[in-house]
Scaffold this motif. Sequence first.
Motif, short mmCIF file in Angstrom:
data_model
loop_
_atom_site.label_atom_id
_atom_site.label_comp_id
_atom_site.label_asym_id
_atom_site.label_seq_id
_atom_site.Cartn_x
_atom_site.Cartn_y
_atom_site.Cartn_z
N UNK A 101 -9.95 -12.01 -26.27
CA UNK A 101 -9.05 -12.29 -27.38
C UNK A 101 -9.50 -13.50 -28.19
N UNK A 102 -9.92 -14.56 -27.50
CA UNK A 102 -10.29 -15.79 -28.20
C UNK A 102 -11.52 -15.61 -29.08
N UNK A 103 -12.32 -14.56 -28.82
CA UNK A 103 -13.53 -14.35 -29.60
C UNK A 103 -13.28 -13.57 -30.89
N UNK A 104 -12.09 -13.02 -31.04
CA UNK A 104 -11.81 -12.22 -32.24
C UNK A 104 -10.59 -12.71 -33.02
N UNK A 105 -9.65 -13.40 -32.36
CA UNK A 105 -8.44 -13.82 -33.05
C UNK A 105 -8.79 -14.78 -34.19
N UNK A 106 -8.18 -14.51 -35.34
CA UNK A 106 -8.39 -15.36 -36.50
C UNK A 106 -9.64 -15.06 -37.30
N UNK A 107 -10.47 -14.15 -36.80
CA UNK A 107 -11.71 -13.83 -37.51
C UNK A 107 -11.51 -12.59 -38.38
N UNK A 108 -12.26 -12.54 -39.48
CA UNK A 108 -12.22 -11.35 -40.32
C UNK A 108 -12.90 -10.20 -39.59
#
Length: 360
Positions: A101-108
């Motif tokens: 989750x931390x690797x994708x959250x907030x990213x386009x």
Amino acid sequence: MNLRTLIRRHCLNSRLATQALTRLHKSLSFLVTHLARRGFDSRSSPAIRDVAALDRRLSTLCPELAVTVFSHARDGIILVDPFGRVIAVNEAFSRLTGYGRDEVLGRALNTHPMVRRLATFYAPMKNALDFHGHWSGEIQSSHRDGRQMTSRISVSAVHDRHGNVQHYVALFSDMTQMKQRLQLLERDARYDALTQLPNRLLLAERMRQALGKAKSDQHKVAIAFIDLDGFKALNDSYGHDWGDRVLQIVAARINATLREGDTLARLGGDEFVAGLVGLQAAQDSEPLLQRMLQAANAPILIGTQTVEIAASIGVAFYPEHGAQIDGLISKADQAMYLSKKAGGNRLAFCPMRCVSAIGT
């Protein structure tokens, strides 16, 4: 912000769901009443009269169901804000892609390495979402460990009561294994299982294209029908395993003599057909055909046994002997039988009226 609050705010419009279920309930209630008038015992299916109580119950239940679906779905679920930034993913997404989750959250989403090729679909996806509210398609994506994946993504826009996009919900599934199975099935449909050569179907497809090109380029195409001499006796003497091994070796040897663009196919048994393309004149095929004949005639060593075998080859030409591949194969087959009658182990060309045999 915990997951339940996030889903309540971004994933679920409880009131819309409640209204839909209420309408369904009213329709079912009407049906029960109608059936009761016709003798159906409505006491076995009592209608709920308190719509307000139903509304309260569903308002409490729907977020709980959303959390359960989000957590236990086998497909990956991605929630994206109106600007394309990831706001939530479920556990299945991480399991399928390897990304936490931390690797994708907030990213386009369209800039993430996992779906770096999504940009190709961005314009049609946006148009579909704007006009229809949903889009689905297959994309090439990457697992975190570098493996290439074929993924199917289905994206739906979720609107508020005023018609504004609140977020997008994307369902993500890995299609890689299914695609690989389909590729294997497609290969089995077009290739011979024993020799891995093209079969009649693929030969016909390739030769139809070759004949069309030969017509526009004013070239010739040679169709060579190959039949192994004495193969049945060898198969009966040494067994089918030996026979299969001989076919594999002979097929590989003949195939190695062909040029790029030529095709060797196995029709079945000990029968093969070669298509030689891009010939300026019929005579240009003779060196190629002689190499094929020599490759078929070379001794074969299996274990400690040396097997001697030969081939008879009949040849027909486009456009002299026809413009359709089936007719050309038939003419080449007839020429091959004349080669057999002449003793085998030779080429036989099929002119317009007769066949002349050329010994090795």
